[in-house]
Write an enzyme that holds these catalytic residues in place. Sequence first.
Site, PDB file in Angstrom:
ATOM      1  N   PHE A 152      50.662  40.032  45.745  1.00 23.11           N
ATOM      2  CA  PHE A 152      49.160  39.612  45.950  1.00 23.11           C
ATOM      3  C   PHE A 152      49.450  38.413  47.056  1.00 23.11           C
ATOM      4  O   PHE A 152      50.384  37.572  46.546  1.00 23.11           O
ATOM      5  CB  PHE A 152      48.479  38.868  44.636  1.00 23.11           C
ATOM      6  CG  PHE A 152      47.018  38.677  44.905  1.00 23.11           C
ATOM      7  CD1 PHE A 152      46.320  39.418  45.189  1.00 23.11           C
ATOM      8  CD2 PHE A 152      47.067  37.004  45.064  1.00 23.11           C
ATOM      9  CE1 PHE A 152      45.065  39.013  45.614  1.00 23.11           C
ATOM     10  CE2 PHE A 152      45.661  36.708  45.361  1.00 23.11           C
ATOM     11  CZ  PHE A 152      44.547  37.803  45.601  1.00 23.11           C
TER      12      PHE A 152
ATOM     13  N   ASP B 215      54.293  36.935  37.937  1.00 24.76           N
ATOM     14  CA  ASP B 215      52.881  36.855  37.867  1.00 24.76           C
ATOM     15  C   ASP B 215      52.143  37.635  37.031  1.00 24.76           C
ATOM     16  O   ASP B 215      52.141  38.964  37.196  1.00 24.76           O
ATOM     17  CB  ASP B 215      52.206  36.822  39.293  1.00 24.76           C
ATOM     18  CG  ASP B 215      50.733  36.443  39.432  1.00 24.76           C
ATOM     19  OD1 ASP B 215      50.067  36.565  38.622  1.00 24.76           O
ATOM     20  OD2 ASP B 215      50.317  36.220  40.739  1.00 24.76           O
TER      21      ASP B 215
ATOM     22  N   TYR C 257      40.601  34.577  34.294  1.00 28.67           N
ATOM     23  CA  TYR C 257      39.247  35.147  34.602  1.00 28.67           C
ATOM     24  C   TYR C 257      39.154  36.719  34.721  1.00 28.67           C
ATOM     25  O   TYR C 257      38.113  37.173  35.088  1.00 28.67           O
ATOM     26  CB  TYR C 257      38.677  34.611  35.887  1.00 28.67           C
ATOM     27  CG  TYR C 257      39.522  34.480  37.265  1.00 28.67           C
ATOM     28  CD1 TYR C 257      39.599  35.507  37.974  1.00 28.67           C
ATOM     29  CD2 TYR C 257      40.086  33.253  37.426  1.00 28.67           C
ATOM     30  CE1 TYR C 257      40.269  35.743  39.221  1.00 28.67           C
ATOM     31  CE2 TYR C 257      40.745  33.229  38.518  1.00 28.67           C
ATOM     32  CZ  TYR C 257      40.981  34.548  39.508  1.00 28.67           C
ATOM     33  OH  TYR C 257      41.578  34.352  40.671  1.00 28.67           O
ATOM     34  N   LYS C 258      40.248  37.300  34.569  1.00 31.80           N
ATOM     35  CA  LYS C 258      40.206  38.986  34.646  1.00 31.80           C
ATOM     36  C   LYS C 258      40.295  39.325  33.385  1.00 31.80           C
ATOM     37  O   LYS C 258      39.199  39.203  32.564  1.00 31.80           O
ATOM     38  CB  LYS C 258      41.617  39.455  35.440  1.00 31.80           C
ATOM     39  CG  LYS C 258      41.714  38.747  36.940  1.00 31.80           C
ATOM     40  CD  LYS C 258      42.834  39.338  37.442  1.00 31.80           C
ATOM     41  CE  LYS C 258      43.116  38.815  38.904  1.00 31.80           C
ATOM     42  NZ  LYS C 258      41.955  39.320  40.052  1.00 31.80           N
TER      43      LYS C 258
ATOM     44  N   ARG D  51      39.328  50.617  43.653  1.00 31.08           N
ATOM     45  CA  ARG D  51      39.916  50.349  42.399  1.00 31.08           C
ATOM     46  C   ARG D  51      39.095  50.052  41.196  1.00 31.08           C
ATOM     47  O   ARG D  51      37.921  49.727  41.215  1.00 31.08           O
ATOM     48  CB  ARG D  51      40.177  48.851  42.810  1.00 31.08           C
ATOM     49  CG  ARG D  51      41.666  48.328  42.103  1.00 31.08           C
ATOM     50  CD  ARG D  51      41.998  47.117  42.609  1.00 31.08           C
ATOM     51  NE  ARG D  51      40.998  46.155  42.429  1.00 31.08           N
ATOM     52  CZ  ARG D  51      41.387  44.590  42.024  1.00 31.08           C
ATOM     53  NH1 ARG D  51      42.651  44.349  42.150  1.00 31.08           N
ATOM     54  NH2 ARG D  51      40.439  43.818  41.885  1.00 31.08           N
TER      55      ARG D  51
END
Lengths: 416, 416
Positions: B127, B198, B223-224, B375
Amino acid sequence: MPFTDSDLQHPLDKRDPLAALRQEFHIPANTIYFDGNSLGLLSHRVQERVTQTLQKQWGNDVITSWNKHNWINLPLTIGDKIGHLIGAPKGHTVCCDSTSINLFKVLSAALQLNDGRAEVLSTEDNFPTDLYMVQGLHQLLGERCTLRLVPEGELLNSISSETAVVLATEVNFRTGRRLPLTKLSKKAREQGALTIIDLAHSAGAMPVELLNHDIDFAIGCTYKYLNAGPGAPAFLYVAPRHLTDNVKPLQPLFGWLGHAQPFEFSVDYAPADGIRQFITGTPPILALAAVDAALDIFNGVDMAELREKSVGLSNYWLERMAAEGLLEQMPSISPSEAEERGSQLAFEHEHAFAICQALIAEGIIADFRAPKYLRIGFSPLYNTYAEVKQAVAALADIVHKHHYEREEFQQRNAVT
Amino acid sequence: MPFTDSDLQHPLDKRDPLAALRQEFHIPANTIYFDGNSLGLLSHRVQERVTQTLQKQWGNDVITSWNKHNWINLPLTIGDKIGHLIGAPKGHTVCCDSTSINLFKVLSAALQLNDGRAEVLSTEDNFPTDLYMVQGLHQLLGERCTLRLVPEGELLNSISSETAVVLATEVNFRTGRRLPLTKLSKKAREQGALTIIDLAHSAGAMPVELLNHDIDFAIGCTYKYLNAGPGAPAFLYVAPRHLTDNVKPLQPLFGWLGHAQPFEFSVDYAPADGIRQFITGTPPILALAAVDAALDIFNGVDMAELREKSVGLSNYWLERMAAEGLLEQMPSISPSEAEERGSQLAFEHEHAFAICQALIAEGIIADFRAPKYLRIGFSPLYNTYAEVKQAVAALADIVHKHHYEREEFQQRNAVT
């Protein structure tokens, strides 16, 4: 000592042009709150906005809110609202991260811009996190970043051709002394130094004129006089002269939302135009919603009137302390001239901690700062003259009758 | 295509031991949400807790809440709740700042601990913010911090005696490929390199065993799959072996709340014991309250069952795509073996952006990742097999009937 509505009928409150703003806030029951310089009060607007952001935006619109409710630009739109209060032109202030993190960014930027100089000049009694962040950058950069501390009164004359950055908090967190930004800025400019001003105790408490004062960088928090909530996101300001070149990154915390094209997901960092490159990670939306709503209370508020009330409240506090015969026993360590003060007063007493606890037991919230200071913050948006009168009367009772000697007021907690 | 209750009566949902957890969440009306890998849904607990924190804690108790409601320790108490989900012992995880900022801390710590080596080894399609933060540290440290990028498949064999730090995201944000942490950790240890993992797409989506895998540092967002709200505070983990010496600071963002005695307000930084030194500024309480409540949903959840459902949902998605004849037109770029995947799938199609927009227009939320991937994220706490069936049917309609060619689906927004 219950607080009654009749106490609000103080003649000075009746003449206060800002008196109606108190209704914006949730005033805790049976409480007189003089700690807005540590944590400002909740307002009805903030409560409504956060609730709406939870339910309608996150709850119903979920991911589409990044566009639909312009979440993605909140750091900048809120930044401009803060900028309006601190004398910044549009597009030069951003709301993000903590004050400490934002200091790291502008400190790195200033040292990079003033290449060849290493000395960060600050005051011995600056708020510690400001000094710690310089020490942290020194750990990374070694002799390319050194911290020199001088007494507050010697700051102006210590700026030299060795100075890379003058790092000063406008209003001292203990004494409330306000530093002369115009003089500091002028001297820094003459000596080729850049200025970073911490506005933690200024923003929302008094007019600030960053552009007019020719300040290079500023940082500050939103949870004191801006009433945005505990640990709310901080802000940072960068002067127009430093935002002209968008090719070379100014600060080293290269986050994806400071990238020129974040949704291209390219491998190499390229800074966004202007102030946006000072954003790092994903914006904290619930917290930003609170800041945004809290700032709307300042719409239409004349900052000169705000300052006048702040001075009025602190002068009246000193007047009442004198009338109660308290100033000999717990002298003020704040400047006697109001123009040299921020929006607070501090008093020295060997038993300041216990006195503060005794006040809190009476529903009067102030705070203690080590080693022996009682600190009183005046928030002109919601504090009243009636509160001042009643709080000083309670303080007189506690001090003259030695109530603070009770054992219950001696025990220290983690945070006061 | 309205979504009806009868669609929830799918046989696979009836057998799902986690099915009841869906009731914890606010499911937006007429929406099927497969974007929990970008932003998780609001839960009723979070809504209640934030409201309570606003009104009762900040509103009524104001500054006293730092002690009374233990605000001051929230980064650590929440850290331990996250730690429980990622295989960390108590006292080794903290919740604060953003993922990017936390990466800066642990990256600086790792390079300092592995003194003499400079190479940060990562993958070309990590990322981007992870790569940018290394580039930013390189701007500060020059040749003391260099970034070397290799294709994901070559990461393991590229770890050498030159490598200071292996920086890898466990689950690839585009393809969903899951890297073998045990092998990476073992090879890194053999070569004297440290590991930073990560967990953005792992935490809350599958079991993670940081201590068992002998990982040195980890970071991640909440937050995922942890459903803590847009831009919610991130976390970081430090292995026990690195938290034994509290004399020398491990990371350079010296904030006042990482100080051993923050309320002494001393001029010189001294790191707090243990993980606390990784805290920088004042904790963002409203945002942390949301994280805290969101994590409580995991109480009593068997992470092996959670993983089983995640795999079940993605396998069923692939099965339905095959049955609808979609896999030839938009092939999966995710590993075909479920054990090599995280909790998402991605599909390649020249018109993936427009297809995603067409799905959203039907109330089916997925996301697009440049340059041409659709996705689909599976959140086992709230997604259902019935949703999978209905979403794939809608996708088939869009693709087979070329609905995505409509002009309204072509226009690109800032965030998708």
